[in-house]
Design a protein around this motif. Sequence first.
Motif, PDB file in Angstrom:
ATOM      1  N   TYR A  83      20.979  53.646  30.696  1.00 18.85           N
ATOM      2  CA  TYR A  83      19.472  53.113  30.193  1.00 18.85           C
ATOM      3  C   TYR A  83      18.644  52.642  31.151  1.00 18.85           C
ATOM      4  CZ  TYR A  83      20.788  53.843  25.263  1.00 18.85           C
ATOM      5  OH  TYR A  83      21.034  54.660  23.954  1.00 18.85           O
ATOM      6  N   ARG A 339      26.224  52.476  11.914  1.00 17.12           N
ATOM      7  CA  ARG A 339      26.181  51.646  13.142  1.00 17.12           C
ATOM      8  C   ARG A 339      25.870  52.487  14.393  1.00 17.12           C
ATOM      9  NH1 ARG A 339      25.258  50.595  17.409  1.00 17.12           N
ATOM     10  NH2 ARG A 339      25.990  48.771  18.968  1.00 17.12           N
ATOM     11  N   PRO A 343      20.978  54.078  17.753  1.00 24.09           N
ATOM     12  CA  PRO A 343      19.788  54.486  18.900  1.00 24.09           C
ATOM     13  C   PRO A 343      19.359  55.584  18.774  1.00 24.09           C
ATOM     14  CG  PRO A 343      22.071  53.318  19.620  1.00 24.09           C
ATOM     15  CD  PRO A 343      22.106  53.670  18.085  1.00 24.09           C
ATOM     16  N   LYS A 354      14.063  48.395  24.642  1.00 27.75           N
ATOM     17  CA  LYS A 354      15.224  48.185  24.354  1.00 27.75           C
ATOM     18  C   LYS A 354      15.387  46.588  24.964  1.00 27.75           C
ATOM     19  CE  LYS A 354      17.245  52.796  23.968  1.00 27.75           C
ATOM     20  NZ  LYS A 354      17.325  52.700  22.417  1.00 27.75           N
ATOM     21  N   TYR A 386      20.526  44.923  16.327  1.00 30.29           N
ATOM     22  CA  TYR A 386      21.811  45.232  15.717  1.00 30.29           C
ATOM     23  C   TYR A 386      22.502  44.919  17.402  1.00 30.29           C
ATOM     24  CZ  TYR A 386      20.689  49.559  18.734  1.00 30.29           C
ATOM     25  OH  TYR A 386      20.300  50.351  19.690  1.00 30.29           O
ATOM     26  N   HIS A 388      26.826  44.210  19.128  1.00 33.94           N
ATOM     27  CA  HIS A 388      28.201  43.663  19.180  1.00 33.94           C
ATOM     28  C   HIS A 388      28.211  42.195  18.998  1.00 33.94           C
ATOM     29  CE1 HIS A 388      27.993  47.598  21.095  1.00 33.94           C
ATOM     30  NE2 HIS A 388      26.951  47.127  22.000  1.00 33.94           N
ATOM     31  N   HIS A 395      21.427  43.972  20.438  1.00 38.39           N
ATOM     32  CA  HIS A 395      20.262  44.920  20.932  1.00 38.39           C
ATOM     33  C   HIS A 395      19.077  44.605  20.185  1.00 38.39           C
ATOM     34  CE1 HIS A 395      23.010  46.885  23.456  1.00 38.39           C
ATOM     35  NE2 HIS A 395      23.602  47.374  22.586  1.00 38.39           N
ATOM     36  N   ASN A 397      15.805  45.405  19.687  1.00 44.11           N
ATOM     37  CA  ASN A 397      14.876  46.541  19.941  1.00 44.11           C
ATOM     38  C   ASN A 397      13.672  46.245  19.334  1.00 44.11           C
ATOM     39  OD1 ASN A 397      16.711  47.183  21.803  1.00 44.11           O
ATOM     40  ND2 ASN A 397      17.664  49.100  20.679  1.00 44.11           N
ATOM     41  N   GLU A 435      25.125  44.665  28.658  1.00 44.17           N
ATOM     42  CA  GLU A 435      25.924  45.681  29.093  1.00 44.17           C
ATOM     43  C   GLU A 435      25.430  46.944  29.636  1.00 44.17           C
ATOM     44  OE1 GLU A 435      28.047  47.146  25.663  1.00 44.17           O
ATOM     45  OE2 GLU A 435      25.882  47.454  24.297  1.00 44.17           O
ATOM     46  N   HIS A 436      23.893  46.949  29.622  1.00 40.74           N
ATOM     47  CA  HIS A 436      23.464  48.097  30.031  1.00 40.74           C
ATOM     48  C   HIS A 436      23.049  48.127  31.643  1.00 40.74           C
ATOM     49  CE1 HIS A 436      21.820  48.908  25.838  1.00 40.74           C
ATOM     50  NE2 HIS A 436      23.072  49.206  25.746  1.00 40.74           N
TER      51      HIS A 436
HETATM   52  C1  2HG Z   1      24.686  50.531  21.255  1.00 43.15           C
HETATM   53  O1  2HG Z   1      25.338  49.627  21.349  1.00 43.15           O
HETATM   54  C2  2HG Z   1      24.222  50.957  23.014  1.00 43.15           C
HETATM   55  O2  2HG Z   1      24.756  51.408  20.480  1.00 43.15           O
HETATM   56  C3  2HG Z   1      22.792  51.318  22.874  1.00 43.15           C
HETATM   57  O3  2HG Z   1      24.595  49.929  23.633  1.00 43.15           O
HETATM   58  C4  2HG Z   1      21.906  50.358  22.541  1.00 43.15           C
HETATM   59  O4  2HG Z   1      19.979  51.885  22.330  1.00 43.15           O
HETATM   60  C5  2HG Z   1      20.400  50.707  22.530  1.00 43.15           C
HETATM   61  O5  2HG Z   1      19.480  49.913  22.545  1.00 43.15           O
END
Ligand code: 2HG
Length: 479
Positions: A83, A339, A343, A354, A386, A388, A395, A397, A435-436
């Motif tokens: 990303y 879930r 994205p 993002k 959304y 983890h 995220h 966004n 994480e990205h």
């Molecule tokens: C997820 O958790 C990915 O689905 C993508 O890390 C997160 O698109 C995103 O912002």
Amino acid sequence: MPAIQVNMIQHAAALAEIARIVGPAGVLADADAAPLLRDERGLYRGAAALVVRPSTVEQVAAVVRVCHDARLGVVPQGGNTGYCGGATPFDGERQVLLSLSRLNRVREVDDVGFTMTAEAGVVLANAQSAAREHGLLLPLSMGSEGSAQIGGNLSTNAGGLAVLRYGTMRELVLGLEVVLPNGEVLSALKGLRKDNTGYDLKAMFLGAEGTLGVITAAVLKLFPEPRSRQTAWLAVASLDAACTLLGRARRESGDQVVSAEYVSRRSLDLVLKHVAGAREPLEQPATHYLLLELASADDDAGLRAKLERVLAGGLASGEILDGTIADSLAQRSALWMLRERVPEAEKRDGGSVKHDVSVRIGRIAEFVARAEPALAAVAPHRLSIYGHIGDGNLHFNVLPPAGQGIDEFRAEPGEALSTCVHDLAAELGGSFSAEHGVGILKVHELERYQLPTAVALMRAMKRALDPHGIMNPGKMLGR
Ligand code: 2HG
Ligand code: ZN
């Protein structure tokens, strides 16, 4: 002859030598090369002097050695699903794009020691299947697993959907094979669980985004395959309630929670609008949802009863408002889809700016409570939150207001909104990239938010391993 002309002749000779090393099947041109020169999100259009796909580690080493001697940049690339533009080359004269996709063998599955030795170009889903054939689990799992490759997962220290139980990619690695920037091969594939013989050298290359060398293979940890799973989609009272419930679930299930994924109503609405087959999961709409999954390698672990006990406790204490437990694989997939496909839904909606932040789990609710008004004060926008939450990773966004295009929004006010989100994550002791990774997109953020002592140490490592700066130039640490 002027120096510049000498260099160009040297570069031309080096490129011809690289093409000879990989042979005709290893060189990609025109339409075949084009998809590798664009990034997954369409943020960047890159350029390279040559796009090659070596088929052996020896070829990778020989290509890197030529690049080293001619001072050509090397940009390693796996499945190109990142990303942050980390795998895109940006110099049509002095950079070589090195795709690892033909190094795609699973060299060994050790079903006594529970390890797998896989090459960098193995697609993650294929590595998972190879483990499954032995009744074992490679736990790294994410939406892009059908195209993402092991080498990219290692180089970005990928996270995904089961970090809470198994850790990020970094925690799944027992050994690495790496082509160093001078073309030497560091082959550390013993796969030992214990080995206290000096610095943890593999750690340098994990999450280094190809700036210190090219990972060509790894020994990965495997686990017994889960035989029972229980998945619940829960409407929760608040983000705070979701975090409290997660603690309750971990304690009361005997730590059997594998995933705890948060989905806001606004993200769910995007999925319901844009993803075919997506259905409202509960009778009444709610503002906050938690997807909770328990798993055990024991098919008689009594997971259903444990989950029901956790949910009863959560309902009684007001953390849970409503919920459903999947009764079949089809129901489980339908819940996960809500879930995993957020994205994609954002993309179909026109795209998003993002943010991939982390804070301690106990501060997630505070982060959102402060971020929402702070962003509202900057400019009109829509939110899709959304992620983890079991890993403290959201995220957060931001979408343009209805009717406005993403490109225009990304520049203004997108950058100001991002600074606001990242400043707040930093203020709460968090990270701007959970994480990205950093790639090219977040080079300035690394400079701004990472500890100066840490940046200096990273630069020292870079100079020591790659004194000519040929490895993935401009990425992560910038110039
Ligand atoms: C997820 O958790 C990915 O689905 C993508 O890390 C997160 O698109 C995103 O912002
Ligand atoms: Zn994620």
